[in-house]
Write a protein that holds these residues in place. Structure first.
Motif, mmCIF file in Angstrom:
data_model
loop_
_atom_site.group_PDB
_atom_site.id
_atom_site.type_symbol
_atom_site.label_atom_id
_atom_site.label_comp_id
_atom_site.label_asym_id
_atom_site.label_seq_id
_atom_site.Cartn_x
_atom_site.Cartn_y
_atom_site.Cartn_z
ATOM 1 N N ASP A 51 27.490 22.940 50.586
ATOM 2 C CA ASP A 51 28.173 22.499 49.361
ATOM 3 C C ASP A 51 29.693 22.665 49.468
ATOM 4 O O ASP A 51 30.439 21.740 49.161
ATOM 5 N N ARG B 123 28.610 14.985 43.624
ATOM 6 C CA ARG B 123 27.933 15.975 42.801
ATOM 7 C C ARG B 123 28.777 17.244 42.708
ATOM 8 O O ARG B 123 28.902 17.871 41.672
ATOM 9 N N LEU B 124 29.352 17.608 43.838
ATOM 10 C CA LEU B 124 30.156 18.829 43.879
ATOM 11 C C LEU B 124 31.312 18.745 42.888
ATOM 12 O O LEU B 124 31.561 19.667 42.114
ATOM 13 N N CYS B 127 30.176 19.043 39.385
ATOM 14 C CA CYS B 127 29.839 20.423 39.020
ATOM 15 C C CYS B 127 31.089 21.275 38.851
ATOM 16 O O CYS B 127 31.156 22.127 37.976
ATOM 17 N N ARG B 175 25.892 26.789 41.213
ATOM 18 C CA ARG B 175 24.584 26.726 41.874
ATOM 19 C C ARG B 175 23.557 26.055 40.969
ATOM 20 O O ARG B 175 22.768 25.222 41.395
ATOM 21 N N CYS B 177 24.141 23.965 38.529
ATOM 22 C CA CYS B 177 24.504 22.545 38.399
ATOM 23 C C CYS B 177 24.103 21.776 39.666
ATOM 24 O O CYS B 177 23.509 20.702 39.612
ATOM 25 N N LEU B 178 24.401 22.372 40.839
ATOM 26 C CA LEU B 178 24.121 21.688 42.109
ATOM 27 C C LEU B 178 22.615 21.582 42.379
ATOM 28 O O LEU B 178 22.170 20.717 43.136
#
Lengths: 231, 180
Positions: A51, B123-124, B127, B175, B177-178
């Protein structure tokens, strides 16, 4: 009590802090020790690493200058060593016969192969080898104790001769680390004043009279060399 | 463009001591890694040295790649980012208090908000956008600037424990949210 109230007790959070480098050295070490035996924790770490790497998506690639690759190759595979070694040999003058230079020129290009994984994760390793593999010595060095573990995997001294191990740090003249014992495996003690100079140096083995070089400098052929690398 | 599988294959071959594969891996990935290192260090000479360190590490540690569960570019970028942050932190430890003050007050040293904004669809980014602006900024600074809890607390002028709480709650929110 929910995780939200106790975020510092949550492994998901701990793994995130570890990935960001926010843990103290002790905490990070403890986390790594847990990761070894807890696959769930490894998965949490891997998730964060994936991420956060997304934060680099918008960073544009930039071609590094060609010298960076040259220096990487030189550092790992010793191509620069070859030039400085030859220069050094000419400096040594009469102490080394011309044949040694020829031998070096022939076997230096493929000197460094990756050594075996050492048993206890020592800070430094070196493979001191001749190109034809007739002499191969694995060395493992701990700078904290000054002990140099040597394992002669193949080859040995000619009858009536001895193998002597030399430390060559930077542009300095070779300094003897002692005659290699008969036993294939042995530990040599590096003198206190030399301990800090082994990292990044080159180890070499020369053919010498029994008992070692009488002059304090290599007198016979240099049979094998290898750079000391961080393990 | 080298695909993920190709890079993975190169790393696995490097683990076997394959120098040609190592050279290919360098050609395929060094520009991205150099970009990341430059972004963190903002100094070309330092970045060149660190890029060297990174590839020496890659050569020696390629055998550990398959067990760490990371995708190949993540593995490489993580090595690069960590090496750059290590270098940065060593330099900071030698910093005088006045220099620290100056750096913390310098708005120019911040992460590129604009760059983050460009990848809005990710997505990151979505979030991160759910976090309070200051909290998101603190997490980004920890990753891209390698700032510690103490440095972040000083920068945002909050007590250390408050900063820890910000960060930990932000990580938990991210975390969750992801993972949605």
């Amino acid at each position: 009590m929910s995780d939200q109230d106790q975020p510092d007790r949550d492994d998901r959070v701990l793994a995130g802090e570890y990935t960001l480098g926010l843990l103290s050295a002790d905490e990070a070490a403890a986390f790594e020790a847990r990761m070894v035996r807890e696959p769930e924790l490894r998965a949490l770490y891997a998730q964060w690493a994936e991420d956060f790497t997304g934060l680099t998506d918008d960073i544009a690639p930039q071609a590094p200058p060609a010298r960076v690759w040259q220096q990487i190759e030189t550092g790992l595979f010793g191509t620069r060593e070859r030039r400085s070694w030859l220069r050094r040999f000419t400096f040594w003058g009469g102490g080394i016969v011309a044949a040694a230079v020829l031998v070096l020129a022939v076997f230096l290009p493929d000197l460094v192969e990756r050594g075996p994984v050492p048993p206890v994760d020592p800070p430094y390793v070196a493979q001191i080898a001749s190109e034809d593999g007739s002499l191969v010595v694995q060395a493992v060095y701990d700078d904290a104790t000054g002990s140099l573990f040597v394992d002669r995997e193949s080859g040995g001294a000619a009858p009536g001769r001895a193998l002597e191990l030399w430390l060559i740090a930077g542009e300095d003249a070779p300094v003897s680390l002692g005659v290699m014992p008969q036993d294939a495996q042995s530990i040599l003690r590096v003198a206190d004043d030399l301990r800090g100079r082994v990292a990044g140096a080159v180890l070499a083995i020369s053919d010498e009279p029994e008992g070692g070089s009488p002059t304090g400098a290599p007198t016979g052929d240099v049979l094998a060399v290898g750079p000391v690398q961080e393990s | 463009m080298t695909t993920r599988d190709e890079i993975e294959n190169l790393i696995l071959r490097v683990a076997q001591g394959d120098r040609a594969a190592f050279s290919n891996l360098y050609s395929s990935t060094s520009a991205k890694l150099f970009g990341v290192v430059l972004r963190v260090l903002n100094d070309r000479a330092e970045a060149e040295e660190v890029l060297q360190e990174i590839f020496v590490k890659v050569w020696h540690n390629a055998g550990k790649y398959s067990v760490n569960g990371l995708s190949p570019m993540t593995w490489l970028i993580t090595i690069a980012r960590n090496a750059a942050i290590d270098r940065l932190r060593k330099a900071r430890r030698a910093e005088k208090p006045a220099e620290l003050e100056e750096r913390i007050a310098d708005p120019g040293a911040g992460p590129e908000e604009a760059a983050i904004a460009k990848s809005e669809q990710s997505r990151l980014t979505a979030c991160f956008a759910e976090l309070a602006a200051r909290h998101a900024e603190a997490v980004r600074r920890a990753y891209l600037e390698g700032e510690t809890y103490a440095e972040l607390a000083a920068r945002f002028d909050v007590p250390l424990n408050t900063m820890r709480t910000w960060l930990r709650r932000s990580l938990l929110s991210l975390r969750e949210c992801l993972s949605r």
